[in-house]
Design a protein around this motif. Structure first.
Motif, short mmCIF file in Angstrom:
data_model
loop_
_atom_site.label_atom_id
_atom_site.label_comp_id
_atom_site.label_asym_id
_atom_site.label_seq_id
_atom_site.Cartn_x
_atom_site.Cartn_y
_atom_site.Cartn_z
N ALA A 202 0.83 -1.21 0.00
CA ALA A 202 0.00 0.00 0.00
C ALA A 202 0.86 1.25 0.00
O ALA A 202 0.59 2.21 -0.73
N GLU A 203 1.91 1.25 0.81
CA GLU A 203 2.80 2.41 0.88
C GLU A 203 3.49 2.66 -0.45
O GLU A 203 3.58 3.80 -0.92
N ALA A 204 3.97 1.59 -1.09
CA ALA A 204 4.66 1.73 -2.37
C ALA A 204 3.73 2.28 -3.44
O ALA A 204 4.12 3.13 -4.25
N ALA A 205 2.48 1.81 -3.45
CA ALA A 205 1.51 2.28 -4.44
C ALA A 205 1.22 3.77 -4.26
O ALA A 205 1.15 4.53 -5.22
N LEU A 206 1.07 4.20 -3.00
CA LEU A 206 0.80 5.61 -2.74
C LEU A 206 2.03 6.47 -3.01
O LEU A 206 1.91 7.60 -3.49
N ASP A 207 3.21 5.94 -2.70
CA ASP A 207 4.45 6.67 -2.99
C ASP A 207 4.56 6.96 -4.49
O ASP A 207 5.00 8.03 -4.90
N GLU A 208 4.15 5.99 -5.31
CA GLU A 208 4.22 6.17 -6.77
C GLU A 208 3.25 7.26 -7.22
O GLU A 208 3.58 8.07 -8.09
N ARG A 410 -1.64 12.22 4.35
CA ARG A 410 -2.21 11.63 5.58
C ARG A 410 -2.25 10.12 5.48
O ARG A 410 -1.97 9.42 6.46
N ALA A 411 -2.61 9.61 4.31
CA ALA A 411 -2.66 8.16 4.15
C ALA A 411 -1.28 7.54 4.33
O ALA A 411 -1.14 6.50 5.01
N ASP A 434 -4.70 3.06 12.74
CA ASP A 434 -3.91 3.74 11.71
C ASP A 434 -4.27 3.26 10.32
O ASP A 434 -4.34 4.06 9.37
N VAL A 435 -4.51 1.96 10.16
CA VAL A 435 -4.88 1.43 8.84
C VAL A 435 -6.23 1.99 8.41
O VAL A 435 -6.42 2.37 7.25
N ARG A 436 -7.16 2.08 9.35
CA ARG A 436 -8.48 2.64 9.02
C ARG A 436 -8.35 4.12 8.62
O ARG A 436 -9.02 4.57 7.68
N ASP A 437 -7.50 4.86 9.32
CA ASP A 437 -7.28 6.27 8.96
C ASP A 437 -6.72 6.39 7.55
O ASP A 437 -7.10 7.30 6.79
N ALA A 438 -5.81 5.50 7.19
CA ALA A 438 -5.23 5.53 5.84
C ALA A 438 -6.30 5.26 4.80
O ALA A 438 -6.37 5.93 3.76
N LEU A 439 -7.17 4.28 5.07
CA LEU A 439 -8.23 3.93 4.12
C LEU A 439 -9.23 5.08 3.99
O LEU A 439 -9.71 5.37 2.89
N LEU A 440 -9.53 5.75 5.09
CA LEU A 440 -10.44 6.90 5.04
C LEU A 440 -9.84 8.03 4.21
O LEU A 440 -10.55 8.70 3.44
N ALA A 441 -8.52 8.25 4.34
CA ALA A 441 -7.86 9.32 3.57
C ALA A 441 -7.92 9.02 2.08
O ALA A 441 -8.14 9.92 1.25
N VAL A 442 -7.71 7.75 1.70
CA VAL A 442 -7.82 7.36 0.29
C VAL A 442 -9.26 7.56 -0.18
O VAL A 442 -9.50 8.03 -1.30
N GLY A 443 -10.22 7.23 0.68
CA GLY A 443 -11.62 7.42 0.32
C GLY A 443 -12.00 8.87 0.11
O GLY A 443 -12.94 9.18 -0.63
#
Length: 466
Positions: A202-208, A410-411, A434-443
């Motif tokens: 997930a981190e690598a995909a968002l970094d890209e 934030r994600a 923290d994982v839920r916060d990341a998913l909410l930020a993507v949403g």
């Protein structure tokens, strides 16, 4: 679907060949029927019975006295095959500001409400025709400044952002499902999951996406390029050559340019603003010193600098003075924000500038002639490569708004906190926060998780009628 019907002018105000008034909502057909007539006899028309997605010739009239307001074309687009997924009617009239406003007034008098800024696109989002990232891409299409930035905006309009976020979103959902199951059913056997690896994906995909966003920002917002050097090395001539126009005054008198001149160009798809600065030199002239101060400020804010040298003569003390000024910039920002240009390539006597190059190691060097145009294409390519290399870091460009950038940040922060918590062997139910916060930020980017306040903020920047 909304209970009310809205109307607005969908084309820019001012004189033009055509103006369009758009109506959207459950009463769009009835409102159009009250003001649309066909034939010499101005016979009334039930717009709801007209075939969808066809143009019909006729007249707009004031129903109070049947006075003809304009000769028009009417298009009916039945739900859900319309921009808003509601019944939509568009009336194309002559493009004078008075006639367009009069047609709008009649639609409002017939029962429509004046649309708010961006309300048509907001309805398209809320009715499920587009996601929030696509809605924001509408503005990027409207404001695109080069064909390349338009291509990127159209790609986002077609849903590219959601596709790029897909791998991160799927990994986060997988991780959260495992964490919730582990917390809710601690005594049951939960299928194993490489949680660290899943979060790393997930981190690598968002970094890209973030890396691509920097390049996308370059294509959307553009960049300032400062042309610097001592007086009379050809800075203004270079500006004119790159612009393909005589914008700056060019003479043999040193110090002709005493103020900053800014002009826009399309630099291989990148919107760029060239800034021709006053020559930097040691001078007692008060006006010239003011111009030099402005040159220094322009250099500080520019994304890239072109350092122009006269290739037909040895470097002067003023050349070294400029080079030392740029050396500090290179030390703090890197050589990819600087390109050396040796001008006057058409002259037979060429001189070595190795001392200057030694002061600015790693900066690309291009020899040009502003008189003949030789080397200009290579310079444009070098400038574009330097800008792209700095922004992209190997990622494909992505048009990302400031709001989306903040959500991505934030994600990523939440994912990194979750990974750190795992390494510290913190209980899994706390990792899940923290994982839920990341998913909410993507949403928030796609619109799956977004507040009414954020929607108001986004669509308030749209024009009325879009």
């Amino acid at each position: 679907m909304y209970a009310d019907t809205i109307s607005a002018i969908a084309t820019p105000l001012g004189e033009g060949g055509i103006g369009i008034v758009r109506i959207s909502g459950p009463d769009a057909d009835q409102i159009a029927s009250r003001i649309f007539r066909r034939g010499r006899s101005l016979r009334p028309v039930d717009v709801a019975q007209l075939e969808s997605h066809r143009l019909y010739y006729g007249y707009v009239v004031d129903p109070r006295d049947e006075r003809v307001v304009d000769e028009v074309l009417l298009a009916r687009m039945a739900a859900p095959r319309s921009y808003t997924r509601e019944d939509v009617v568009e009336i194309s009239c002559h493009g004078g500001p008075l006639v367009v406003r009069e047609v709008l007034r009649l639609t409002l008098a017939a029962g429509a409400r004046q649309a708010e800024p961006g309300e048509f696109t907001l309805r398209a989002f809320l009715n499920g025709r587009i996601d929030l990232a696509q809605a924001e891409a509408v503005m990027a299409v409207v404001s695109a400044r080069t064909p390349d930035s338009l291509d990127l905006a159209v790609g986002e309009l077609r849903g590219r952002m959601v596709g790029r976020l897909g791998p991160a979103r799927e990994a986060l959902i997988e991780a959260l499902a495992y964490l919730d199951a582990s917390a809710d059913f601690p005594e049951d056997e939960v299928p194993p999951l490489d949680l660290t690896g899943t979060l790393a994906r997930a981190e690598a995909a968002l970094d890209e996406v973030v890396a691509g966003a920097r390049l996308g920002l370059l294509y959307r917002e553009g960049v300032q390029i400062a042309i610097v050097g001592r007086p009379n090395v050809g800075k203004s001539s270079l500006l004119n050559t790159l612009l393909r126009a005589e914008r700056a005054i060019v003479t043999d008198i040193a110090g002709t340019t005493r103020d900053v001149i800014a002009e826009s160009i399309n630099l291989q798809g990148i919107p760029a603003t060239l800034i021709d600065t006053a020559g930097i030199a040691d001078t007692e002239d008060i006006i010239e010193r003011m111009g030099i101060d402005r040159s220094r400020r322009a250099l500080d804010t520019a994304g890239l600098a072109i350092f122009v040298l006269d290739g037909s003569m040895p470097p002067t003390p003023d050349d070294f003075r400029v080079a030392e000024l740029l050396q500090r910039r290179v030390a703090s920002d890197g050589h990819d924000r600087l390109v050396l240009v040796l001008n006057k390539r058409d002259l037979p006597d060429r001189h070595d500038h190795d001392e200057i190059r030694a002061l600015l190691p790693g900066a690309p060097v291009v020899e040009v002639s502003t008189r003949t145009g030789e080397g200009i294409a290579q310079l444009e390519a070098t400038l574009a490569e330097a800008l792209i290399a700095r922004a992209a870091e190997g990622a494909a460009p992505a048009l990302v708004t400031l709001r989306q950038q903040q959500a991505l940040t934030r994600a990523l922060e939440s994912i990194r906190q979750a990974r750190a918590a795992l390494d510290a062997e913190i209980p899994l139910d706390l990792v899940a926060v923290d994982v839920r916060d990341a998913l909410l930020a993507v949403g928030e980017i796609t619109g799956e998780q977004v507040s009414e306040t954020i929607l108001d903020e986004i669509f308030a920047r749209f024009c009325i009628g879009k």
